[in-house]
Write a protein that holds these residues in place. Sequence first.
Motif, PDB file in Angstrom:
ATOM      1  N   LEU A   1     118.542  42.950  -9.552  1.00 44.67           N
ATOM      2  CA  LEU A   1     118.854  43.971  -8.547  1.00 44.67           C
ATOM      3  C   LEU A   1     120.098  44.766  -8.930  1.00 44.67           C
ATOM      4  N   ASP A   2     121.049  44.108  -9.603  1.00 44.86           N
ATOM      5  CA  ASP A   2     122.211  44.841 -10.114  1.00 44.86           C
ATOM      6  C   ASP A   2     121.753  45.907 -11.110  1.00 44.86           C
ATOM      7  N   SER A   3     120.820  45.552 -11.983  1.00 44.70           N
ATOM      8  CA  SER A   3     120.299  46.520 -12.958  1.00 44.70           C
ATOM      9  C   SER A   3     119.515  47.623 -12.263  1.00 44.70           C
ATOM     10  N   ALA A   4     118.738  47.269 -11.242  1.00 47.21           N
ATOM     11  CA  ALA A   4     117.968  48.274 -10.504  1.00 47.21           C
ATOM     12  C   ALA A   4     118.880  49.306  -9.872  1.00 47.21           C
ATOM     13  N   SER A   5     120.071  48.888  -9.494  1.00 53.72           N
ATOM     14  CA  SER A   5     121.011  49.796  -8.842  1.00 53.72           C
ATOM     15  C   SER A   5     121.683  50.756  -9.812  1.00 53.72           C
ATOM     16  N   LEU A   6     121.345  50.658 -11.100  1.00 50.32           N
ATOM     17  CA  LEU A   6     121.790  51.646 -12.080  1.00 50.32           C
ATOM     18  C   LEU A   6     120.825  52.832 -12.139  1.00 50.32           C
ATOM     19  N   ALA A   7     119.759  52.788 -11.361  1.00 52.97           N
ATOM     20  CA  ALA A   7     118.771  53.875 -11.358  1.00 52.97           C
ATOM     21  C   ALA A   7     119.416  55.181 -10.898  1.00 52.97           C
ATOM     22  N   PRO A   8     118.871  56.319 -11.340  1.00 54.75           N
ATOM     23  CA  PRO A   8     119.386  57.599 -10.845  1.00 54.75           C
ATOM     24  C   PRO A   8     119.056  57.791  -9.374  1.00 54.75           C
ATOM     25  N   SER A   9     119.938  58.475  -8.672  1.00 54.07           N
ATOM     26  CA  SER A   9     119.684  58.756  -7.255  1.00 54.07           C
ATOM     27  C   SER A   9     120.268  60.117  -6.910  1.00 54.07           C
ATOM     28  N   VAL A  10     119.628  60.801  -5.979  1.00 55.94           N
ATOM     29  CA  VAL A  10     120.058  62.137  -5.606  1.00 55.94           C
ATOM     30  C   VAL A  10     121.471  62.087  -5.040  1.00 55.94           C
ATOM     31  N   GLY A  11     122.364  62.893  -5.590  1.00 62.18           N
ATOM     32  CA  GLY A  11     123.738  62.945  -5.108  1.00 62.18           C
ATOM     33  C   GLY A  11     124.512  61.657  -5.283  1.00 62.18           C
ATOM     34  N   LEU A  12     124.022  60.759  -6.132  1.00 57.24           N
ATOM     35  CA  LEU A  12     124.587  59.412  -6.288  1.00 57.24           C
ATOM     36  C   LEU A  12     124.627  58.698  -4.931  1.00 57.24           C
ATOM     37  N   SER A  13     123.541  58.878  -4.177  1.00 55.72           N
ATOM     38  CA  SER A  13     123.474  58.316  -2.823  1.00 55.72           C
ATOM     39  C   SER A  13     123.081  56.849  -2.798  1.00 55.72           C
ATOM     40  N   GLN A  14     122.425  56.370  -3.851  1.00 58.37           N
ATOM     41  CA  GLN A  14     121.955  54.986  -3.912  1.00 58.37           C
ATOM     42  C   GLN A  14     121.352  54.542  -2.565  1.00 58.37           C
ATOM     43  N   PRO A  15     120.287  55.200  -2.131  1.00 60.11           N
ATOM     44  CA  PRO A  15     119.766  54.962  -0.777  1.00 60.11           C
ATOM     45  C   PRO A  15     118.848  53.755  -0.666  1.00 60.11           C
ATOM     46  N   TRP A  16     118.607  53.054  -1.772  1.00 55.30           N
ATOM     47  CA  TRP A  16     117.710  51.903  -1.727  1.00 55.30           C
ATOM     48  C   TRP A  16     118.330  50.757  -0.955  1.00 55.30           C
ATOM     49  N   ARG A  17     117.483  50.040  -0.253  1.00 57.21           N
ATOM     50  CA  ARG A  17     117.906  48.852   0.488  1.00 57.21           C
ATOM     51  C   ARG A  17     116.928  47.729   0.127  1.00 57.21           C
ATOM     52  N   PHE A  18     117.435  46.662  -0.459  1.00 54.01           N
ATOM     53  CA  PHE A  18     116.615  45.537  -0.895  1.00 54.01           C
ATOM     54  C   PHE A  18     116.710  44.416   0.136  1.00 54.01           C
ATOM     55  N   VAL A  19     115.584  44.017   0.686  1.00 54.48           N
ATOM     56  CA  VAL A  19     115.538  42.929   1.657  1.00 54.48           C
ATOM     57  C   VAL A  19     114.807  41.757   1.009  1.00 54.48           C
ATOM     58  N   ILE A  20     115.540  40.689   0.726  1.00 53.28           N
ATOM     59  CA  ILE A  20     114.949  39.500   0.111  1.00 53.28           C
ATOM     60  C   ILE A  20     114.351  38.651   1.228  1.00 53.28           C
ATOM     61  N   VAL A  21     113.046  38.462   1.189  1.00 55.33           N
ATOM     62  CA  VAL A  21     112.326  37.811   2.291  1.00 55.33           C
ATOM     63  C   VAL A  21     112.108  36.345   1.941  1.00 55.33           C
ATOM     64  N   THR A  22     112.859  35.482   2.599  1.00 55.17           N
ATOM     65  CA  THR A  22     112.753  34.039   2.366  1.00 55.17           C
ATOM     66  C   THR A  22     112.136  33.300   3.547  1.00 55.17           C
ATOM     67  N   SER A  23     112.149  33.893   4.727  1.00 54.89           N
ATOM     68  CA  SER A  23     111.629  33.256   5.932  1.00 54.89           C
ATOM     69  C   SER A  23     110.120  33.069   5.835  1.00 54.89           C
ATOM     70  N   GLY A  24     109.649  31.857   6.045  1.00 52.64           N
ATOM     71  CA  GLY A  24     108.213  31.594   6.047  1.00 52.64           C
ATOM     72  C   GLY A  24     107.493  32.350   7.142  1.00 52.64           C
ATOM     73  N   GLU A  25     108.134  32.472   8.301  1.00 53.80           N
ATOM     74  CA  GLU A  25     107.510  33.181   9.422  1.00 53.80           C
ATOM     75  C   GLU A  25     107.365  34.669   9.119  1.00 53.80           C
TER      76      GLU A  25
END
Length: 225
Positions: free
Chosen positions: A54-78
Amino acid sequence: MSKAASFRNPRPSVEAPAFDAAFREKLGDLLSWRRDVRRFRPEPLPDGLLERLLDSASLAPSVGLSQPWRFVIVTSGERRARIRENFARCNAEALAAEPSERAGRYAHLKLAGLDEAPCHVAVFADRSTGKGHGLGRRTMPEMIEYSAVMAIYTLWLVARAEGVGLGWVSILEPKDVVSALDVPRTWTFIGYLCLGYPAAEDSVPALERAGWETRAPAATFRMER
């Protein structure tokens, strides 16, 4: 100090790396062997690997250097169960919408690795972010979503380089994903990712092997004006 000088990058200049022919060949292999993985081995990823990806993914280009991605790691079984139910419902609707001559083939496609993949990550784009100060978004606000897609593709490549498979699940109802994961409703759902070690490797896309579609050459999509 002049006005121009005040905007200079304060970091000292460094020598750019040289990407030689051997590197370019390996990069071509990486692009060729990237697959949308649906079948995973059950063992978990090593500690710290997902964070590094995910650190490497955050090196991706983004408009205005906004880095608008939000990563939600889903561990809950429910929560994972709610995503599976969402997929099952949407997949059944997609199957019902297929013409009769393709329905049987569709029914035999494996389109998600939700049960096998040890790691689940949902990716969202946040249009409300103030980062980047709106640069580049006045006429094309959708650049926020495109930036999040770039982060996913960067993650896809670095994961493959680590021997990790990634499958992008898109057969989901976005509103239900937002609800299941309890994230801000202002976030736009981009994709649900399954990650883990692939059960098998192949240089040919699974949909091509299944006879669903074939990859067209680049010339098919090229034009001049």
